[in-house]
Design an enzyme around this catalytic site. Structure first.
Site, PDB file in Angstrom:
ATOM      1  N   GLY A 125       0.754  -1.110   0.052  1.00  0.00           N
ATOM      2  CA  GLY A 125       0.073   0.035   0.168  1.00  0.00           C
ATOM      3  C   GLY A 125       0.796   1.387   0.052  1.00  0.00           C
ATOM      4  CG  ASP A 146       6.516   1.250  -4.129  1.00  0.00           C
ATOM      5  OD1 ASP A 146       6.620   1.445  -2.734  1.00  0.00           O
ATOM      6  OD2 ASP A 146       7.161   1.784  -4.807  1.00  0.00           O
ATOM      7  CG  HIS A 177      -5.553   3.469   8.471  1.00  0.00           C
ATOM      8  ND1 HIS A 177      -5.003   4.370   8.540  1.00  0.00           N
ATOM      9  CD2 HIS A 177      -6.136   3.396   7.248  1.00  0.00           C
ATOM     10  CE1 HIS A 177      -4.801   5.139   7.339  1.00  0.00           C
ATOM     11  NE2 HIS A 177      -5.437   4.534   6.368  1.00  0.00           N
TER      12      HIS A 177
HETATM   13  C1  LIG Z   1      -3.993   5.468   3.138  1.00  0.00           C
HETATM   14  S1  LIG Z   1      -2.917   5.117   1.433  1.00  0.00           S
HETATM   15  C2  LIG Z   1      -1.504   4.851   2.342  1.00  0.00           C
HETATM   16  C3  LIG Z   1      -0.294   5.595   1.535  1.00  0.00           C
HETATM   17  C4  LIG Z   1       1.147   5.379   2.194  1.00  0.00           C
HETATM   18  N1  LIG Z   1       1.604   4.231   2.508  1.00  0.00           N
HETATM   19  C5  LIG Z   1       1.339   6.401   3.208  1.00  0.00           C
HETATM   20  O1  LIG Z   1       1.503   6.008   4.537  1.00  0.00           O
HETATM   21  O2  LIG Z   1       0.850   7.713   2.955  1.00  0.00           O
HETATM   22  C6  LIG Z   1      -3.387   3.348   1.420  1.00  0.00           C
HETATM   23  C7  LIG Z   1      -2.790   2.930  -0.137  1.00  0.00           C
HETATM   24  O3  LIG Z   1      -3.174   1.466  -0.112  1.00  0.00           O
HETATM   25  C8  LIG Z   1      -3.669   1.195  -1.504  1.00  0.00           C
HETATM   26  N2  LIG Z   1      -4.461   0.023  -1.412  1.00  0.00           N
HETATM   27  C9  LIG Z   1      -5.521  -0.029  -0.635  1.00  0.00           C
HETATM   28  N3  LIG Z   1      -5.884  -1.588  -0.772  1.00  0.00           N
HETATM   29  C10 LIG Z   1      -5.199  -2.019  -1.599  1.00  0.00           C
HETATM   30  C11 LIG Z   1      -5.125  -3.352  -2.036  1.00  0.00           C
HETATM   31  N4  LIG Z   1      -6.063  -4.194  -1.935  1.00  0.00           N
HETATM   32  N5  LIG Z   1      -4.089  -3.829  -2.819  1.00  0.00           N
HETATM   33  C12 LIG Z   1      -2.983  -2.863  -3.183  1.00  0.00           C
HETATM   34  N6  LIG Z   1      -3.141  -1.622  -2.694  1.00  0.00           N
HETATM   35  C13 LIG Z   1      -3.989  -1.245  -1.764  1.00  0.00           C
HETATM   36  C14 LIG Z   1      -4.337   2.493  -1.759  1.00  0.00           C
HETATM   37  O4  LIG Z   1      -3.978   2.544  -3.425  1.00  0.00           O
HETATM   38  C15 LIG Z   1      -3.508   3.629  -1.273  1.00  0.00           C
HETATM   39  O5  LIG Z   1      -2.314   3.996  -2.001  1.00  0.00           O
END
Ligand SMILES: C[S@@+](CC[C@H](N)C(=O)[O-])C[C@H]1O[C@@H](n2cnc3c(N)ncnc32)[C@H](O)[C@@H]1O
Length: 255
Positions: A125, A146, A177
């Site tokens: 993520g 990533d 979360h």
């Molecule tokens: C709240 S953001 C956090 C971004 C970064 N890690 C940070 O701390 O700022 C959550 C990230 O999780 C990714 N995400 C959510 N569900 C996912 C999944 N099932 N598989 C891959 N990525 C996912 C979203 O695209 C998003 O970029």
């Protein structure tokens, strides 16, 4: 101005004239500031984010999880992925959010020697890769990858500098979360499978609902707790209330 100075939104500047300066808090909504929260604030005001708040009362009464009727049950990131304009805003907001978090993360990891002996890291993520770039810059011996569908279907795994099979370290920053307890268990178990039993590490970066320990952050923590319940139905206080419950969550694993 006296009121705004009292609220720490402006500061008096010494001198014969009445002059005022911005404070750290009032710099946050200024685009020209290197570290600002403009894009993050705009993303939170998007209709997909605001909609579930209209179901707050129904949620408190236990009639629904606020997100469900608003998004017709479609998971948030599936919804965002289908709307290019919201997707871009969300990714830009996350890029800005990550730049806030990552300098503290890099400093903390350097101080604690977290990357000692670590050759590979997967940022689960990790959005568009801001954290893994900063980690590669600070610790050039660590190869970062990533894993995020923000990168698009063709590059769900994009190496910043190479990728080797089993990863020594997994990073989950502001990721868990967004999920309910059952899905968190699945994700954590997958992380456990992906790291070596000996010497493997998992870093979880989350806001912990510990309002007694550091009261100055209690307001932000409670706001985030409410926001995540509204937007994902996650009951964060159960999952993130400390090391013990986290260990229980991953069914006996010691993290
Ligand atoms: C709240 S953001 C956090 C971004 C970064 N890690 C940070 O701390 O700022 C959550 C990230 O999780 C990714 N995400 C959510 N569900 C996912 C999944 N099932 N598989 C891959 N990525 C996912 C979203 O695209 C998003 O970029």
């Amino acid at each position: 101005m006296r009121f705004l100075v009292h609220m720490k939104l402006f500061a008096n500047v010494d001198g014969p004239e009445n002059r005022y300066a911005l404070t750290p808090a009032s710099k946050l909504p200024v685009r020209a500031e290197e570290k600002n929260m403009v894009l993050f604030a705009l993303s939170q005001l998007h209709a997909n984010e605001m909609g579930p708040w209209h179901y707050l009362i129904a949620g408190i009464e236990g009639k629904t999880t606020p997100r469900l009727p608003c998004h017709n049950g479609v998971p948030f990131y599936d919804l965002v992925g289908k709307e290019p304009e919201h997707n871009k805003l969300n990714n830009d907001a996350m890029t800005s959010h990550t730049s806030f978090v990552v300098s503290a993360l890099v400093q903390g990891c350097a101080k604690e020697g977290v990357f000692y002996g670590v050759r590979t890291l997967v940022d689960v993520g990790g959005n568009t890769g801001v954290a893994s770039k900063a980690i590669t810059n600070a610790f050039p011996h660590v190869k970062c990858t990533d894993l995020d569908f923000a990168l698009g279907k063709d590059c769900a795994q994009r190496p910043q500098s190479g990728f080797c099979g089993r990863q020594c370290l997994r990073l989950c920053a502001s990721f868990l979360h967004s999920f309910d307890d059952d899905n968190c268990i699945k994700i954590l178990n997958k992380c456990r499978e992906a790291i070596p039993a000996k010497g493997g590490k998992l870093i979880i970066v989350e806001i912990v609902v510990d309002i007694d320990g550091t009261p100055e952050f209690a307001w932000s923590r409670l706001c985030m707790d409410l926001k995540k319940w509204i937007s994902s139905g996650a009951r964060r206080e159960l999952r993130m209330s400390g090391e013990t419950s986290l260990q229980k969550l991953v069914l006996g694993t010691t993290i």
